[in-house]
Design a protein around this motif. Structure first.
Motif, PDB file in Angstrom:
ATOM      1  N   THR A  22       0.955  -1.247   0.026  1.00 34.89           N
ATOM      2  CA  THR A  22      -0.047  -0.007   0.018  1.00 34.89           C
ATOM      3  C   THR A  22       0.756   1.326   0.122  1.00 34.89           C
ATOM      4  OG1 THR A  22      -0.026  -0.043   2.234  1.00 34.89           O
ATOM      5  CG2 THR A  22      -1.906  -1.117   1.313  1.00 34.89           C
ATOM      6  N   ASP A  38      -2.698   2.527  -3.635  1.00 32.35           N
ATOM      7  CA  ASP A  38      -3.401   3.154  -2.538  1.00 32.35           C
ATOM      8  C   ASP A  38      -5.041   2.494  -2.853  1.00 32.35           C
ATOM      9  OD1 ASP A  38      -3.544   6.472  -1.142  1.00 32.35           O
ATOM     10  OD2 ASP A  38      -4.187   4.518  -0.089  1.00 32.35           O
ATOM     11  N   VAL A  39      -5.866   2.681  -1.954  1.00 34.33           N
ATOM     12  CA  VAL A  39      -6.954   2.195  -1.849  1.00 34.33           C
ATOM     13  C   VAL A  39      -7.787   2.690  -2.969  1.00 34.33           C
ATOM     14  CG1 VAL A  39      -8.018   3.598   0.080  1.00 34.33           C
ATOM     15  CG2 VAL A  39      -9.088   1.579  -0.496  1.00 34.33           C
ATOM     16  N   SER A 136      -5.212  -5.265   4.655  1.00 32.71           N
ATOM     17  CA  SER A 136      -5.607  -4.158   5.411  1.00 32.71           C
ATOM     18  C   SER A 136      -6.990  -3.827   5.787  1.00 32.71           C
ATOM     19  CB  SER A 136      -5.453  -2.698   4.249  1.00 32.71           C
ATOM     20  OG  SER A 136      -4.071  -2.805   3.749  1.00 32.71           O
ATOM     21  N   TRP A 143      -4.717   2.387   5.762  1.00 29.00           N
ATOM     22  CA  TRP A 143      -4.068   2.520   4.473  1.00 29.00           C
ATOM     23  C   TRP A 143      -2.980   4.001   4.739  1.00 29.00           C
ATOM     24  CZ3 TRP A 143      -5.292  -0.318   0.329  1.00 29.00           C
ATOM     25  CH2 TRP A 143      -6.158  -1.364   0.317  1.00 29.00           C
ATOM     26  N   GLN A 148       1.464  -2.758   4.389  1.00 29.82           N
ATOM     27  CA  GLN A 148       0.463  -3.711   3.944  1.00 29.82           C
ATOM     28  C   GLN A 148       0.678  -4.272   2.745  1.00 29.82           C
ATOM     29  OE1 GLN A 148      -2.204  -4.329   6.250  1.00 29.82           O
ATOM     30  NE2 GLN A 148      -2.986  -2.299   7.245  1.00 29.82           N
TER      31      GLN A 148
END
Ligand SMILES: O=C(O)c1c[nH]c2c(-c3ccccc3)cccc2c1=O
Length: 459
Positions: A22, A38-39, A136, A143, A148
């Motif tokens: 992440t 990234d998310v 995560s 995050w 992660q």
């Protein structure tokens, strides 16, 4: 392909392994350029035009999660799969009530002390489906400044008709994913099982390694937990000769009660599985170096988050006190190559590196910490494997990525190339220094202040 190629052709990864870390906020950009996501990248329209999604996880911050979806996807059906009961379940459902597109599935947890740890995304698009297996929680802190990991599948195209055999991968990914989802025996997952049936997953090159609560006997004994890993290593693992002197590596963010001695479970049943090689589990365990990576008190104190990072590293003094033998295997969290020495690990990984760390015979990224609840413990003279929790990971073998022998590794990914495995941490490992103590979350740490000048005084 060099990993997930988004519709605009933007490469988000330098390798077909599709193993990412992440994004870590607050470190130099160069450490977030390759092999990181990234998310919001995962949920981006560049990955596909989302029509529905499913989030398997342990902890959810619902308002934060909804904001991670692009605005135009926030009304799409979203199923949250969790393991909460009672007040925690009521609280999560109350959070979700504010969003008409959110539905819930409570994973049954019939074994005491079981947890729904599995972290997985099903992302359905108008032109296919993706699976993400990761580490995560769906909450902001997971995050932000932690290390992660995740595996992001290629885009799986839709089949003209559903099939349990068509669309199978060389690793049996579709069958094993269906078996894992089937283990929930939850009607809320039927539509997602149908979606899996309806997609061509033949491009998947990883093996599913899952855990589900229960007492698994007969041939099911090798379908989950450490016996599943033992079976996969027996069938596809490294040649005995190649790895004779190679360590077994475990890296995790929490530890369970493993028994009064190393012979109780860790260096017998569990190590027997991880040390399995092609064709046999009969290897002289005494000759196999066991290397465990777990943050020291000072790693946490000097981390980007400071002592609060330890709020996600729940190693209890009551557990630590019962197993001092564990501390003889411990190594520091070091990730200079990835710029993440101060981004505390919430990732969990296991593998078989060469003594120099330049090669890797196999690698597992998973939700499973070092615990019997996650990996399972044999019962009834080894005739059944008792597992308490849901866990999920994916296993990488070199030969399924056209790599002969072992992966070459790098923990410095700015020159990532074909067949090189992007490690999350520096190898070889670094033993605890004299005076180093493992991080323990439920005792005070007041000798020295952390990054933010604070002490740690748990209630
Ligand atoms: O699945 C995960 O990721 C996690 C699961 N449990 C966690 C806990 C916890 C510890 C004891 C009892 C209940 C919860 C505390 C802090 C972080 C985590 C966590 O991160």
């Amino acid at each position: 392909a060099r990993g997930p190629v988004t519709p605009s052709g933007v490469y988000k990864a330098g390798q077909p392994l599709s193993f990412f870390l992440t994004k870590v906020h607050g470190i130099e950009n160069k450490y977030n350029r390759f092999c990181t996501m990234d998310v919001k990248d995962i949920l981006s329209p560049e990955m596909g035009n989302l029509t529905a999604s499913c989030q398997f996880n342990y902890m959810f911050e619902v308002p934060w999660l909804m904001k991670q979806y692009p605005q135009q996807f926030r009304s799409k059906p979203l199923l949250l799969v969790h393991g909460f009961k009672g007040a925690n379940k009521a609280s999560l459902e109350a959070d979700g009530a504010a969003y008409s597109n959110i539905r819930f599935c409570q994973a049954r947890l019939d074994m005491p002390y079981g947890t729904h740890h599995t972290k997985m995304m099903f992302l359905l698009y108008d032109n296919g489906m993706r699976v993400v297996v990761h580490t995560s929680n769906m909450m902001e802190h997971d995050w932000f400044q932690k290390t992660q990991g995740m595996w992001i599948s290629p885009l799986f195209p839709k089949l003209s008709k559903p099939s349990s055999t068509l669309g199978e991968s060389p690793t049996g990914f579709k069958r094993d994913l269906l078996e894992y989802v089937g283990a929930y025996q939850a009607y809320q997952l039927k539509d997602w099982k149908d979606h899996i049936f309806h997609h061509d997953m033949s491009s998947a090159r990883v093996f599913i390694v899952g855990s589900c609560p229960g007492r698994h006997a007969g041939d099911k004994k090798s379908h989950f937990g450490h016996m599943r890993l033992r079976r996969l290593l027996h069938d596809h693992g490294p040649e005995k000769e190649l790895v004779r002197t190679w360590p077994v590596l475990g890296q995790y963010s929490s530890v369970g009660t493993l028994g009064p001695a190393k012979e109780s479970w860790l260096c017998t049943e569990w190590l027997q599985s991880l040390a399995t090689v092609k064709g046999t589990s009969c290897v002289p365990l005494m000759t196999i170096p066991l290397q465990l990576i777990f943050p020291t008190k000072d790693d946490v104190r000097t981390s980007l988050e400071g002592y609060p990072a330890g709020g996600s590293i729940p190693y209890s003094i009551h557990v630590a006190r019962k197993q001092p033998y564990l501390h003889t295997f411990l190594h520091q969290w070091r990730s200079e190559g990835r710029g993440r020495s101060r981004a505390m690990p919430h990732i969990k990984t296991y593998g078989r590196p060469s003594p120099s760390g330049k090669e890797l015979a196999w690698f597992l990224v998973t939700s499973a910490n070092l615990s019997k609840a996650a990996w399972g413990a044999m019962e009834k003279k080894g005739s059944q494997l008792m597992i308490r929790s849901y866990e999920l990971g994916v296993l990488f073998f070199p030969k399924f990525f056209e790599v002969k022998g072992a992966f070459r590794t790098t923990s410095d990914v700015d020159s990532i190339g074909g067949g090189v495995f992007p490690l999350p941490y520096d190898l070889p490992v670094t033993r605890y220094s004299k005076g180093d103590k493992p991080w323990i979350w439920d005792i005070a740490h007041k000798e020295l202040p952390d990054t933010n000048g604070n002490m740690w005084c748990p209630p």
